[in-house]
Design an enzyme around this catalytic site. Sequence first.
Site, PDB file in Angstrom:
ATOM      1  N   GLY A   1     -29.632  80.233 -31.957  1.00  0.00           N
ATOM      2  CA  GLY A   1     -29.850  79.931 -33.367  1.00  0.00           C
ATOM      3  C   GLY A   1     -30.609  81.016 -34.114  1.00  0.00           C
TER       4      GLY A   1
ATOM      5  N   HIS B   1     -26.595  77.556 -34.570  1.00  0.00           N
ATOM      6  CA  HIS B   1     -27.023  77.079 -35.892  1.00  0.00           C
ATOM      7  C   HIS B   1     -27.858  78.121 -36.625  1.00  0.00           C
ATOM      8  CE1 HIS B   1     -31.149  76.325 -34.409  1.00  0.00           C
ATOM      9  NE2 HIS B   1     -30.552  75.900 -33.305  1.00  0.00           N
ATOM     10  N   ASP B   2     -27.652  78.179 -37.938  1.00  0.00           N
ATOM     11  CA  ASP B   2     -28.428  79.021 -38.850  1.00  0.00           C
ATOM     12  C   ASP B   2     -28.226  80.514 -38.648  1.00  0.00           C
ATOM     13  OD1 ASP B   2     -30.063  76.826 -40.187  1.00  0.00           O
ATOM     14  OD2 ASP B   2     -30.634  76.517 -38.104  1.00  0.00           O
TER      15      ASP B   2
END
Length: 262
Positions: A139, A121-122
């Site tokens: 992440g 994520h991100d």
Amino acid sequence: MSKIHPTAVIEPGAQIHETAEIAPYALVGAHVTIGAGTTIGSHTVVEGHTTIGEGNVIGHFASIGGRPQDMKYRGEPTKLVIGDRNTIREFTTIHTGTVQDAGVTTIGDDNWIMAYVHIGHDCYLGSNIVMSSNAQLAGHVQIGDHAIIGGMSGVHQFVRIGASSFLGGASALVQDIPPFVIAAGNKAEPHGINVEGLRRRGFSAEAISALRTAYRVLYKNGLTLDEAKVQLRELQHQGGDGDKHVKALTDFVDASTRGIIR
């Protein structure tokens, strides 16, 4: 008309360009947009608030746009945005962002992402990046254009990997790699300038020489990091073809919050 196999499941609301192809047993979620000429392989799941651009080839059994593996995630409508002409091979997993960051995972253009890669994520990936099989990004990782990530390597969250750098296979990376630098090992350490990669990209001999000098200042001259930064700033003003590249390296080091590999 879209080339959608009759066994594929397309949820109402999905936007699929008429030239896109969806293979057997794929699933496309309601908040997904797929651009012209993109191919989705069989048994692949594309879900979440995901936008995929044009001319991408996504292999079989991939998981694209899944929920972030973050225990703070509470179902917020975060996003995944994938650009154009990427190759994403089988069993790759790419997750959406979180509200603790910008809320979006971003993949640029013309990337080559091999089998079993995980992009957490991100993360932010630029363009023309190669990620070899089983490379794993936690992440919030950022990767600059033209970087190469070796197979079975693992990258700690919030790490940055500079443009045109090279991370060797089976490496464990816990701090930033400056642009143009080769790193490898567990934990990853610097091993010179990515000369061959720069030559392939058309960097001049003068630019490569300037980057080699900058590397010696940063890693070989026995200087503290603060002392090296002073000399690196001086190298930016030699009036040659390498000045802008030395500046890019210096700016990256200045901006590092996790610290650079040493």
